[in-house]
Design a protein around this motif. Sequence first.
Motif, PDB file in Angstrom:
ATOM      1  N   PHE A  66       2.416   8.192  -3.207  1.00 49.50           N
ATOM      2  CA  PHE A  66       3.009   7.057  -2.492  1.00 49.50           C
ATOM      3  C   PHE A  66       1.993   5.944  -2.307  1.00 49.50           C
ATOM      4  O   PHE A  66       2.313   4.767  -2.439  1.00 49.50           O
ATOM      5  N   PHE A  69       1.664   4.247  -5.561  1.00 51.27           N
ATOM      6  CA  PHE A  69       2.909   3.540  -5.842  1.00 51.27           C
ATOM      7  C   PHE A  69       2.972   2.251  -5.027  1.00 51.27           C
ATOM      8  O   PHE A  69       3.320   1.179  -5.548  1.00 51.27           O
ATOM      9  N   GLU A  70       2.610   2.365  -3.753  1.00 50.67           N
ATOM     10  CA  GLU A  70       2.597   1.177  -2.900  1.00 50.67           C
ATOM     11  C   GLU A  70       1.687   0.105  -3.492  1.00 50.67           C
ATOM     12  O   GLU A  70       2.056  -1.067  -3.580  1.00 50.67           O
ATOM     13  N   LEU A  73       3.297  -1.478  -6.605  1.00 50.24           N
ATOM     14  CA  LEU A  73       4.400  -2.392  -6.299  1.00 50.24           C
ATOM     15  C   LEU A  73       3.872  -3.663  -5.628  1.00 50.24           C
ATOM     16  O   LEU A  73       4.349  -4.772  -5.910  1.00 50.24           O
ATOM     17  N   GLU A  74       2.880  -3.474  -4.782  1.00 48.93           N
ATOM     18  CA  GLU A  74       2.288  -4.639  -4.113  1.00 48.93           C
ATOM     19  C   GLU A  74       1.670  -5.580  -5.148  1.00 48.93           C
ATOM     20  O   GLU A  74       1.838  -6.807  -5.076  1.00 48.93           O
ATOM     21  N   TYR A  95       8.197  -0.362 -11.283  1.00 47.05           N
ATOM     22  CA  TYR A  95       8.795   0.876 -10.772  1.00 47.05           C
ATOM     23  C   TYR A  95       8.988   1.869 -11.910  1.00 47.05           C
ATOM     24  O   TYR A  95       8.537   3.013 -11.852  1.00 47.05           O
ATOM     25  N   TYR A 106       5.260  10.913  -9.598  1.00 52.14           N
ATOM     26  CA  TYR A 106       6.662  10.632  -9.268  1.00 52.14           C
ATOM     27  C   TYR A 106       7.424  11.930  -8.998  1.00 52.14           C
ATOM     28  O   TYR A 106       8.218  12.017  -8.059  1.00 52.14           O
ATOM     29  N   GLY A 126       5.599   7.002   2.582  1.00 50.32           N
ATOM     30  CA  GLY A 126       6.860   6.556   2.004  1.00 50.32           C
ATOM     31  C   GLY A 126       7.363   5.286   2.677  1.00 50.32           C
ATOM     32  O   GLY A 126       7.860   4.370   2.002  1.00 50.32           O
ATOM     33  N   ARG A 128       5.580   2.959   4.048  1.00 55.52           N
ATOM     34  CA  ARG A 128       4.791   1.797   3.614  1.00 55.52           C
ATOM     35  C   ARG A 128       5.249   1.305   2.243  1.00 55.52           C
ATOM     36  O   ARG A 128       5.283   0.111   1.978  1.00 55.52           O
ATOM     37  N   THR A 129       5.621   2.261   1.384  1.00 56.03           N
ATOM     38  CA  THR A 129       6.125   1.869   0.073  1.00 56.03           C
ATOM     39  C   THR A 129       7.421   1.079   0.218  1.00 56.03           C
ATOM     40  O   THR A 129       7.594   0.018  -0.398  1.00 56.03           O
ATOM     41  N   TRP A 160      15.997  -0.014  -4.457  1.00 53.19           N
ATOM     42  CA  TRP A 160      15.302   1.264  -4.570  1.00 53.19           C
ATOM     43  C   TRP A 160      16.230   2.321  -5.174  1.00 53.19           C
ATOM     44  O   TRP A 160      15.850   3.059  -6.102  1.00 53.19           O
TER      45      TRP A 160
END
Lengths: 206, 206
Positions: A66, A69-70, A73-74, A95, A106, A126, A128-129, A160
Motif C-alpha cells: 500500500f 502503491f500510494e 499514484l501520488e 493503477y 497487489y 489503505g 492513505r492510498t 477505484w
Amino acid sequence: MSRRSYHHGNLKEALIRAALDLIAQHGPAGFTFAEAARTAGVSPAAPYRHFRDRDELMADVARRGFARFEAVLELAWSQGRPDPFTAFERIGRAYLAFARDESAYYSAMFETGVPLDVNPDLAAAGDRTLAVLKQAAEAICARLPPERRPPPLMMALHVWSLSHGVASLFGRGDAARRKLPMAAEDLLEAGVLVYLQGLGLGARTP
Amino acid sequence: MSRRSYHHGNLKEALIRAALDLIAQHGPAGFTFAEAARTAGVSPAAPYRHFRDRDELMADVARRGFARFEAVLELAWSQGRPDPFTAFERIGRAYLAFARDESAYYSAMFETGVPLDVNPDLAAAGDRTLAVLKQAAEAICARLPPERRPPPLMMALHVWSLSHGVASLFGRGDAARRKLPMAAEDLLEAGVLVYLQGLGLGARTP
DNA sequence: CAATTGATGTAAGACCGTCTTACATCCGCC
DNA sequence: GGCGGATGTAAGACGGTCTTACATCAATTG
C-alpha cells in the motif's frame, strides 16, 4: 554482513523479499513460510522470530505494498499537473501498471483476505492510498458547478472499483484471467472517459 | 440411502455442499479436502475417487457457481422487461446480491485463481455468464443512434468490472473488506447511472 | 575488558493436510 | 449366484505450521 555467520543479519527484509518472489512465481496461495526460510537460507523456525505466523508476514507485505502503491499514484497524479484530466488518466494507467508489474504486492494487498480490523496499520495504509484518489477526485469535481458536483469520495470509490475490477478480471497475464479483445489499459481509460462524460465533464472542456 | 452402509451413495454432491459450507465459514483458503471428507463422514482418501485433487473440486464448485450466476442474471434481466433501464438496474442489484448471498460460490469463481485455460468447461460457463451481460448491453446500446453507439461488449465489460470491483472491495460483510459510508448497492447503482449518462443515455430518455 | 543479557537462529517434534498404493466392500448385471 | 467395476478404507510418505528447548552472537555495562 558475512553469509557464514550464525546470524543472518537482515532476515526480516530477506523474508519479505522471498515472499514477494514466491508470490510472483507461484501465486498468492503458493507461498509457504518454510520455503521463504529456505530461500533466505535459514531454518524453518527462524521466521517466527520476526513474524508471529505466515499471515503476519503476508500482512506486512500488503502494508508495504500500500505504501508503494500510494507513492506510485501520488507520482502519477503529480498534484494534477499539467491539468487534472491528463493527471487523472495517468492515475488509471499507473493503477494497472502497478497491478501488473508489482503483481505480488497487489496480490498480497487485495487477494489474500487479510483482515483489516485486526491490522490497524494495514487499514491506515489503505486509507492513505484511497486519500490520493479522493484528492484527485476533488480536483476533478471542482471543475463542475457546485449544484452538479458529486461527492468526491463517491467518485474516488467508483474509479477505484472500476480499476480494481479491470485489474482483477483482465489485468494480468495470469492463466486465471480472461482474454480480452483490447488492452486492459484501453478498457479502463474508455470506462473512465465515459464516466467523466456522465458527470458532465465532456472531453476536457471545463 | 442408509447412512450406515459402507458406500456413501452421493459423495460427490455431499463434497460440493461441504466445500460450499466450509468456504462460507472459513473463507476460500480455509477449506481442505480432508475436512470436506470429515464433513461428509468418509475417510480422507474417499474424495479422490471423485476429484483428482482439491483444485478440481474447487473448479467444479466454480463451474456450478457460474451456472447459477448466469441463471440469476438472466432472471434479473428478464429480456429487458418492462424496459431495458429498469432491467439493467436489476442486474446490478442481482450481481451484488449473488456476491453477498452466494459468497462461497463467488469466492470459488473469482478469488481462488482457478486457471481457465486448463478448464474449458469453466471458461465456457464464464463466457455464458458474460453473454447475459452483453445481451443486456446490446439492448441498452440499441437506444442510441448508430453513430454514437459504443461496442456492447465493451459496455458489458465496463459494467462487469465495476460490479466486480464494488463487490470485491466493499460488497461483503467480511472483515477483510473496507467499510463504506453508503451501501454497496447504492454505490454501484450511482456508478452505473453516471456511466449510462456518459454514453448519452440521460435519465432514461431515449 | 570481560561478563551478562537480550536478540537471533537451530534442533527436534507434535500435528495436520495432501496424495498414493494396496486392499475391502458393495452394487448391478449377466 | 458370482463377476467386475465402482466406491470406500487403511496405511504411509511427504511436506508445511508452529511450539519448546537449546545454541550462538552482539552490545551494554560494570
